[in-house]
Design a protein around this motif. Structure first.
Motif, short mmCIF file in Angstrom:
data_model
loop_
_atom_site.label_atom_id
_atom_site.label_comp_id
_atom_site.label_asym_id
_atom_site.label_seq_id
_atom_site.Cartn_x
_atom_site.Cartn_y
_atom_site.Cartn_z
N ASN A 119 0.80 -1.22 0.00
CA ASN A 119 0.00 0.00 0.00
C ASN A 119 0.84 1.27 0.00
N MET A 120 2.14 1.14 -0.11
CA MET A 120 3.01 2.31 -0.08
C MET A 120 3.09 2.96 -1.46
N PRO A 121 2.74 4.24 -1.59
CA PRO A 121 2.89 4.90 -2.90
C PRO A 121 4.36 5.08 -3.25
N PHE A 122 4.70 4.70 -4.46
CA PHE A 122 6.07 4.87 -4.96
C PHE A 122 5.98 5.07 -6.46
N PRO A 123 5.85 6.32 -6.91
CA PRO A 123 5.66 6.57 -8.35
C PRO A 123 6.83 6.05 -9.17
N GLY A 135 3.85 9.22 9.76
CA GLY A 135 4.92 9.73 10.60
C GLY A 135 6.31 9.38 10.11
N ASP A 136 6.45 9.11 8.80
CA ASP A 136 7.76 8.76 8.27
C ASP A 136 8.48 10.04 7.81
N ALA A 137 9.80 9.99 7.82
CA ALA A 137 10.60 11.15 7.43
C ALA A 137 10.42 11.45 5.95
N TYR A 138 10.42 12.73 5.58
CA TYR A 138 10.38 13.12 4.18
C TYR A 138 11.70 12.78 3.48
N TYR A 139 12.80 12.83 4.22
CA TYR A 139 14.13 12.75 3.62
C TYR A 139 14.72 11.34 3.56
N PHE A 140 14.07 10.36 4.20
CA PHE A 140 14.58 8.98 4.18
C PHE A 140 13.42 8.04 4.44
N ASN A 141 13.21 7.10 3.53
CA ASN A 141 12.05 6.21 3.59
C ASN A 141 12.32 5.03 4.53
N TRP A 142 12.11 5.27 5.82
CA TRP A 142 12.32 4.20 6.81
C TRP A 142 11.30 3.09 6.69
N LEU A 143 10.08 3.41 6.26
CA LEU A 143 9.00 2.43 6.26
C LEU A 143 9.11 1.40 5.14
N LEU A 144 9.92 1.68 4.14
CA LEU A 144 10.07 0.74 3.03
C LEU A 144 10.77 -0.52 3.51
N THR A 145 10.14 -1.67 3.31
CA THR A 145 10.72 -2.95 3.71
C THR A 145 11.58 -3.50 2.58
N ILE A 146 12.85 -3.76 2.88
CA ILE A 146 13.76 -4.31 1.88
C ILE A 146 14.30 -5.63 2.40
N ASP A 147 14.00 -6.70 1.70
CA ASP A 147 14.46 -8.03 2.10
C ASP A 147 15.97 -8.13 1.99
N GLU A 148 16.58 -8.92 2.86
CA GLU A 148 18.04 -9.05 2.88
C GLU A 148 18.60 -9.60 1.57
#
Length: 460
Positions: A285-289, A350-363
């Motif tokens: 559900n995360m927008p990422f154009p 509540g995520d930072a504008y300058y760094f996408n902490w909420l994006l989940t990246i698999d190892e």
């Protein structure tokens, strides 16, 4: 050195620009250590790439051979540090003085190489096999480089695309950059030529029209590729990440949307990386154009890419991007709308504008992949894999081909041991072979005019 080469080089002593004014004795020793474990070779190669930014090449080994007598030394004085350039490319100078932007980027190289060596690689707090720690490494490197503007709403568009593109595609990339710039958007690319330079050039003109006083043209690179894709002259914020995986993570956590222009295996690697991440259910559900675009002549290119994605990763992956052909204005409008959605989402969660902490990246997408012959041959390329796992392995395959094409170590490995061997499901291997052959046929593996000898073989 021949007389011809002597006419193309200059020596100079330069003062620092930026925040790094002094070095400790230990840091100086690290930079001047010419042993195998020392930093001097890496420092020298990255600095030469910066100085050689006007020369468009895609062969790191060739560039190093052109300037075998180049060297760079640290001069430590009571009043601070200086850099001594010996036999540097003359094109980096005007009237005997180093171009200001080149000088800034040289000290960015110094900053990042020292920081990674002293505060990342040797810091026991960071586990290179732990995904959370890897993300924090990326964050720390970007923060140390001054990349974060904390209260600025999302406005950074990452532009991916090939270094080896024709004039029509380059001019189109400029037009897209122009329309993005008119909307006060900043540009982040891999910092090299071609589709990495075009959007920056277009946006630079647009920023001038809009009287943007501090337009940002961020170049993210890594040591293995910087010599083959030297920073173009428009880059005003150069950041060097330790490896390709951290560079890719920096793109998607720092940037707010991505525009993809035509390219070769490197661009395909980037597409697979991002789609593999977006296919993670946690990011559903995360927008990422994400927009694929090019001139009318590139329509078949994106049809091939779209078909490949559909046959390998499925329809869900195809739904995560838009293809817009021959319409720079629509690309800019779509991206502007997409960034507004990103702003709302970050604000709501509540995520930072300058760094996408909420994006989940698999190892699978974070751990560095060493493209040796054994590792390339061992890649599991099967359509039965979950889409995000298949995307990770396809990304690694493309990364290996990039290494074999342009990275110094990869080129040497191919010369000594022959092409990489790729094998897997017959149907999938046919799709990979067809896609790679289309890159070869359209001169997307090497710069136009360069002879291309494939660095890979596909088992059928």
């Amino acid at each position: 050195m021949s007389e011809e080469n002597q006419q193309k080089t200059l020596s100079a002593i330069i003062n620092p620009v930026g925040t790094m004014q002094v070095l400790s004795n230990r840091e100086v020793q690290k930079l001047q250590d010419t042993s195998q474990k020392g930093l001097h070779r890496l420092f020298r190669q990255c600095c030469l790439a910066v100085l050689n930014g006007e020369h468009e090449s895609d062969c790191a080994e060739e560039m190093m051979g052109m300037y075998q007598d180049f060297d760079i030394r640290i001069i430590q004085e009571q009043r601070g540090l200086k850099l001594e350039l010996i036999n540097a490319p003359a094109e980096a100078f005007v009237a005997g003085k180093l171009v200001r932007g080149v000088r800034e980027n040289l000290f960015s190289v110094l900053r990042d190489i020292l920081y990674v060596s002293s505060h990342i690689s040797d810091d026991p707090r960071f586990d290179g096999d732990n995904g959370t720690d890897i993300t924090h490494m990326v964050f720390e490197i970007l923060r140390n480089a001054g990349a974060f503007i904390t209260k600025q709403v999302p406005d950074t568009v990452v532009c991916w695309g090939g270094h080896s593109i024709g004039r029509e595609e380059y001019e189109y990339a400029k037009k897209v950059g122009y329309h993005l710039g008119l909307r006060y958007l900043n540009i982040c690319t891999g910092c090299g030529p071609g589709a990495m330079k075009g959007p920056m050039k277009g946006a630079y003109i647009a920023h001038a029209k809009q009287r943007v006083k501090r337009g940002r043209f961020i170049g993210l690179t890594e040591p293995g590729i910087i010599a083959a894709e030297s920073p173009n002259p428009i880059v005003n914020e150069l950041i060097i990440l330790p490896d390709i995986e951290k560079r890719l993570e920096a793109f998607v956590r720092f940037g707010h949307g991505v525009v993809v222009f035509p390219g070769g295996p490197g661009t395909c690697e980037e597409i697979l990386y991002l789609l593999g991440i977006l296919l993670n259910p946690a990011n559903k559900n995360m927008p990422f154009p994400l927009v694929f675009t090019g001139p009318a002549s590139a329509k078949s290119y994106f049809e091939d890419i779209d078909a490949f994605i559909g046959k390998t990763l499925g329809a869900e992956a195809q739904q995560r991007y838009q293809i817009i052909v021959d319409d720079p204005l629509e690309v800019a409008r779509t991206m502007r709308d997409g960034l507004e959605a990103v702003t709302r989402y970050r604000r709501q969660h509540g995520d930072a504008y300058y760094f996408n902490w909420l994006l989940t990246i698999d190892e699978h997408f974070q751990k560095p992949f060493d493209p040796t012959h054994d590792n390339m041959a061992a890649l599991e390329l099967k359509l039965s894999l979950p889409p995000h796992e298949l995307a990770a392995n396809l990304r690694r395959a493309m990364s290996g081909i990039v290494a074999g094409n342009i990275k110094e170590e990869g080129v040497i490995a191919i010369r000594e041991n022959g092409p990489f061997q790729l094998s897997g499901d017959p149907e999938l291997m046919q799709e990979i072979d067809a896609l790679l052959q289309s890159f070869v046929d359209n001169y997307r593996m090497k710069l136009p005019g360069s002879h291309y000898e494939p660095c890979y073989q596909i088992a059928q």
